[in-house]
Scaffold this active site. Structure first.
Site, PDB file in Angstrom:
ATOM      1  N   GLU A   1      -3.569   5.117  12.395  1.00 20.45           N
ATOM      2  CA  GLU A   1      -2.708   5.573  11.302  1.00 20.45           C
ATOM      3  C   GLU A   1      -3.550   5.789  10.043  1.00 20.45           C
ATOM      4  O   GLU A   1      -4.461   5.005   9.764  1.00 20.45           O
ATOM      5  CB  GLU A   1      -1.637   4.503  11.051  1.00 20.45           C
TER       6      GLU A   1
ATOM      7  N   SER B   1       0.871  -1.190   0.000  1.00 19.32           N
ATOM      8  CA  SER B   1       0.000   0.000   0.000  1.00 19.32           C
ATOM      9  C   SER B   1       0.902   1.233   0.000  1.00 19.32           C
ATOM     10  O   SER B   1       0.955   2.009   0.939  1.00 19.32           O
ATOM     11  CB  SER B   1      -0.909  -0.004   1.227  1.00 19.32           C
TER      12      SER B   1
ATOM     13  N   HIS C   1       8.551  -1.687   9.468  1.00 22.14           N
ATOM     14  CA  HIS C   1       8.920  -2.675   8.434  1.00 22.14           C
ATOM     15  C   HIS C   1       8.062  -2.408   7.189  1.00 22.14           C
ATOM     16  O   HIS C   1       7.307  -1.435   7.150  1.00 22.14           O
ATOM     17  CB  HIS C   1       8.656  -4.078   8.980  1.00 22.14           C
ATOM     18  N   ARG C   2       8.114  -3.280   6.170  1.00 22.47           N
ATOM     19  CA  ARG C   2       7.177  -3.238   5.050  1.00 22.47           C
ATOM     20  C   ARG C   2       6.441  -4.567   4.970  1.00 22.47           C
ATOM     21  O   ARG C   2       6.904  -5.577   5.500  1.00 22.47           O
ATOM     22  CB  ARG C   2       7.901  -2.997   3.710  1.00 22.47           C
ATOM     23  N   SER C   3       5.318  -4.560   4.258  1.00 24.20           N
ATOM     24  CA  SER C   3       4.541  -5.809   4.178  1.00 24.20           C
ATOM     25  C   SER C   3       5.313  -6.893   3.421  1.00 24.20           C
ATOM     26  O   SER C   3       5.163  -8.081   3.695  1.00 24.20           O
ATOM     27  CB  SER C   3       3.182  -5.550   3.549  1.00 24.20           C
TER      28      SER C   3
ATOM     29  N   LYS D   1       6.799  -0.767  14.534  1.00 25.33           N
ATOM     30  CA  LYS D   1       5.819  -1.785  14.129  1.00 25.33           C
ATOM     31  C   LYS D   1       6.477  -2.732  13.152  1.00 25.33           C
ATOM     32  O   LYS D   1       7.085  -2.307  12.173  1.00 25.33           O
ATOM     33  CB  LYS D   1       4.521  -1.178  13.592  1.00 25.33           C
TER      34      LYS D   1
ATOM     35  N   GLN E   1      -6.454  -1.911   7.013  1.00 26.31           N
ATOM     36  CA  GLN E   1      -5.316  -2.778   6.696  1.00 26.31           C
ATOM     37  C   GLN E   1      -4.719  -3.523   7.892  1.00 26.31           C
ATOM     38  O   GLN E   1      -4.346  -4.692   7.780  1.00 26.31           O
ATOM     39  CB  GLN E   1      -4.242  -1.922   6.036  1.00 26.31           C
ATOM     40  N   GLU E   2      -4.606  -2.833   9.036  1.00 23.15           N
ATOM     41  CA  GLU E   2      -3.864  -3.440  10.151  1.00 23.15           C
ATOM     42  C   GLU E   2      -4.564  -3.190  11.482  1.00 23.15           C
ATOM     43  O   GLU E   2      -4.940  -2.055  11.772  1.00 23.15           O
ATOM     44  CB  GLU E   2      -2.451  -2.827  10.239  1.00 23.15           C
TER      45      GLU E   2
ATOM     46  N   ASP F   1      -4.108   0.704  11.517  1.00 26.17           N
ATOM     47  CA  ASP F   1      -3.715   1.475  10.341  1.00 26.17           C
ATOM     48  C   ASP F   1      -4.828   1.279   9.322  1.00 26.17           C
ATOM     49  O   ASP F   1      -4.977   0.197   8.757  1.00 26.17           O
ATOM     50  CB  ASP F   1      -2.377   0.966   9.784  1.00 26.17           C
TER      51      ASP F   1
ATOM     52  N   ASP G   1       1.316   8.378   7.402  1.00 27.29           N
ATOM     53  CA  ASP G   1       2.256   7.522   6.681  1.00 27.29           C
ATOM     54  C   ASP G   1       2.273   7.900   5.199  1.00 27.29           C
ATOM     55  O   ASP G   1       3.202   8.557   4.721  1.00 27.29           O
ATOM     56  CB  ASP G   1       1.832   6.055   6.881  1.00 27.29           C
TER      57      ASP G   1
ATOM     58  N   LYS H   1       9.632   4.860   7.302  1.00 29.01           N
ATOM     59  CA  LYS H   1      10.046   3.655   6.580  1.00 29.01           C
ATOM     60  C   LYS H   1      11.284   4.007   5.753  1.00 29.01           C
ATOM     61  O   LYS H   1      11.221   4.905   4.900  1.00 29.01           O
ATOM     62  CB  LYS H   1       8.943   3.191   5.628  1.00 29.01           C
TER      63      LYS H   1
ATOM     64  N   GLU I   1       1.648  -9.884   6.969  1.00 26.62           N
ATOM     65  CA  GLU I   1       2.459  -9.469   8.119  1.00 26.62           C
ATOM     66  C   GLU I   1       2.307 -10.411   9.305  1.00 26.62           C
ATOM     67  O   GLU I   1       2.598 -10.053  10.448  1.00 26.62           O
ATOM     68  CB  GLU I   1       2.128  -8.017   8.490  1.00 26.62           C
TER      69      GLU I   1
ATOM     70  N   HIS J   1      -3.339  -6.407   2.398  1.00 27.65           N
ATOM     71  CA  HIS J   1      -2.431  -7.425   2.936  1.00 27.65           C
ATOM     72  C   HIS J   1      -3.104  -8.777   3.120  1.00 27.65           C
ATOM     73  O   HIS J   1      -2.481  -9.732   3.572  1.00 27.65           O
ATOM     74  CB  HIS J   1      -1.853  -6.972   4.287  1.00 27.65           C
TER      75      HIS J   1
END
Ligand code: PGA
Ligand code: ZN
Length: 424
Positions: A282, A40, A362-364, A385, A159-160, A238, A309, A334, A201, A151
Site C-alpha cells: 500500500e 497518517s 479501520h483507523r489507527s 484490515k 508504517q505497517e 503499507d 490510500d 476508510k 494498531e 504508529h
C-alpha cells in the site's frame, strides 16, 4: 422516522476525544456509532472538526457534538432512516462545503453510521444484512503485526507490516493461523532481544534496523508457527510513504538516505523478488507522486496487489481519476476519509466496477465499534484490515467476523485473495 439525533464526546484507543452519535426513531429504537480517527491522514480527507484552544490539547470535539445536537438534529427530524442516501445528502447539503469542514466529517459520519444501525435494529436484522442485502461475503483479512512509521516510536520508516491467511476454508481457521503467527512473532522478537511492546494498531513495535528486517522476522515467525510463507500465510505492507516523501525534492527520505523514486521502485522490486510471500503493498509512493505511483503499477501490477490510500482518500472523484490513470489495482476504503456511509458504498462500487479490489480499513485511532466489520461483509468488500489480534478495539472487529461467520453458517463465502490462485 427519526425523532432525535444526539452526539457526545468519547475517547478513542489513543485517549484522544472522538464523536459518538445516537439516532433515535419514533418507536424508541436507537442506533449508536463511534467515529475512528487516523494519524497518517491524507491531504484530501474530509475534515475532522476539532475544537482547538487549550482544552485536551486542542483535540476536543465539542463543536462537532454541538453541530449534531443542534443543526443536524433539526434537519433530520421526521426523516426516514431507511433511505440512507437521503439522510447523508441532507447532511452534505446542510454542511455546504466540499470537505465537510463546517459541521465536521466526524459529526456527519457518526450520525450516518448510527442511522444505518437504527434502521437495522428497527428491522431486527444484523447490520451487515441491512447494508448488504443477500450478496454478502466474509472478507480476506490483513493483520498489522509490526507497527512502524507514525504508529510507533521506533526506527522503522514503513508504517505497517501485515500477515494474511491464504487458501483458508473459513475465517475462523485463517484467523487461528494469524493468532499462532502473532504469538510466534513475539517469541522470535524476544529471542533476538527486542522489545515486545505494541504500537497503535496492536502490532509489536521493535526497534528493528530496517523495513527489510521486519519482513525477515515475519518469515521466521510464520515458519516458527508451523506455516509456509506465501502458501499458508502471506505478507503485506503499507509504506504510508507520504510520511517520508519530500514534496520539494520529489525524493524519499527513507532509512537514513535520500532516495529517488526510481531507487524506491528498485527497492520495492527487490523486496518482491527476495520475499515472494509479499502479496500486497500500500502507498509505495507519496500522495503527490501520482506519476511514479502509476509507472510502478504499470510495471508490477500483475505481480502484486498495489493499494492506493492517501492519494484517493475514499473520494469517488479521486478514485475515478486514479482508475482513469491506472494508478493502482486496489483501493483502500476508510469511512471517515469521506464522511458518510452512502458515499463510502459508492467508492466501493466504483472500484469493483473497474476491476479494482478494495480493502476496507479501520483507523489507527479506533474504538470498540465494529461497524467496519459489518460494512466489509455488506459491500462484499473483498478485504479488511483492522490491526493485530491484540488490543480490544482491534480484536473486537475480528470477533464480530467470527460471530457473522457463525450466523451465516453454511452460506458464508470467503473472498479469496486474487493471488491465491494466480501466484506461481
Ligand atoms: P491511519 O493509518 O489510520 O493513521 O491513517 C492507516 C493507513 O494509513 O492505512
Ligand atoms: Zn495507508
Amino acid at each position: 422516522y427519526i425523532v432525535q439525533v444526539k452526539g457526545r464526546e468519547i475517547y478513542d484507543s489513543r485517549g484522544v476525544p472522538t464523536v459518538e452519535a445516537d439516532v433515535i426513531l419514533s418507536d424508541g429504537t436507537m442506533g449508536r456509532a463511534e467515529v475512528p480517527s487516523g494519524k497518517s491522514t491524507g491531504d484530501k480527507e474530509a475534515v475532522e472538526l476539532r475544537d482547538g484552544g487549550s482544552r485536551l490539547g486542542g483535540k476536543g470535539v465539542l463543536k462537532a457534538v454541538n453541530n449534531i445536537n443542534t443543526e443536524i438534529n433539526d434537519a433530520l427530524n421526521g426523516v426516514s432512516p431507511f433511505d440512507q442516501g437521503n439522510v447523508d445528502q441532507i447532511m452534505i447539503d446542510l454542511d455546504g462545503t466540499p470537505n465537510k469542514g463546517r459541521l465536521g466529517a466526524n459529526a456527519i459520519l457518526g450520525v450516518s453510521m448510527a442511522t444505518a444501525r437504527a434502521a437495522a435494529n428497527y428491522q431486527g436484522i444484523p447490520l451487515y444484512r441491512y447494508l448488504g442485502g443477500t450478496y454478502i461475503q466474509i472478507p480476506q483479512t490483513f493483520h498489522n503485526v509490526i507497527n512502524g512509521g507514525e504508529h510507533a516510536d521506533n526506527g522503522i520508516d514503513m508504517q505497517e507490516f501485515m500477515i494474511t491467511p491464504l487458501k483458508h476454508d473459513t475465517f475462523r481457521a485463517g484467523f487461528e493461523r494469524i493468532v499462532n503467527t502473532y504469538h510466534a512473532l513475539q517469541k522470535v522478537l524476544e529471542e533476538k532481544g527486542y522489545q515486545t511492546g505494541v504500537g497503535d494498531e496492536g502490532g509489536f513495535a521493535p526497534d528493528l534496523p530496517s523495513s527489510e528486517d521486519a519482513i525477515k522476522v515475519l518469515y521466521e515467525a510464520i515458519e516458527k508457527a508451523g506455516y509456509k510463507p506465501g502458501e499458508d500465510v502471506g505478507i503485506a505492507f503499507d509504506a504510508a510513504s507520504s510520511t517520508f516523501y519530500d514534496d520539494k525534492t520529489g525524493n524519499y527520505n527513507f532509512e537514513g538516505s535520500e532516495k529517488t523514486p526510481k531507487e524506491m521502485a528498485d527497492y520495492y522490486e527487490g523486496l518482491l523478488e527476495k520475499y515472494p510471500a509479499i502479496v500486497s503493498m500500500e502507498d509505495p509512493f507519496g500522495e503527490n507522486d501520482w506519476d511514479n505511483f502509476t509507472t510502478f503499477t504499470k510495471k508490477m501490477g500483475d505481480k502484486v496487489q498495489i493499494v492506493t490510500d492517501d492519494n484517493v482518500c475514499t473520494n469517488p472523484a479521486l478514485i475515478r481519476k486514479a482508475i482513469k490513470q491506472g494508478m493502482a489495482n486496489s483501493i483502500l476504503i476508510k469511512l471517515n476519509q469521506i464522511g458518510t456511509v452512502s458515499e463510502t458504498m459508492e467508492a466501493v462500487r466504483l472500484a469493483h466496477e473497474n476491476n479494482y479490489t478494495t480493502m476496507i480499513s479501520h483507523r489507527s485511532g479506533d474504538t470498540g465499534d465494529t461497524f467496519v466489520s459489518d460494512f466489509a461483509v455488506a459491500v462484499s468488500g473483498g478485504q479488511l484490515k483492522a490491526g493485530a489480534p491484540a488490543r480490544s478495539e482491534r480484536v473486537e472487529k475480528y470477533n464480530e467476523l467470527l460471530r457473522i461467520e457463525e450466523e451465516l453458517e453454511g452460506h458464508a463465502s470467503i473472498s479469496f485473495f486474487p493471488n491465491d490462485v494466480d501466484k506461481d
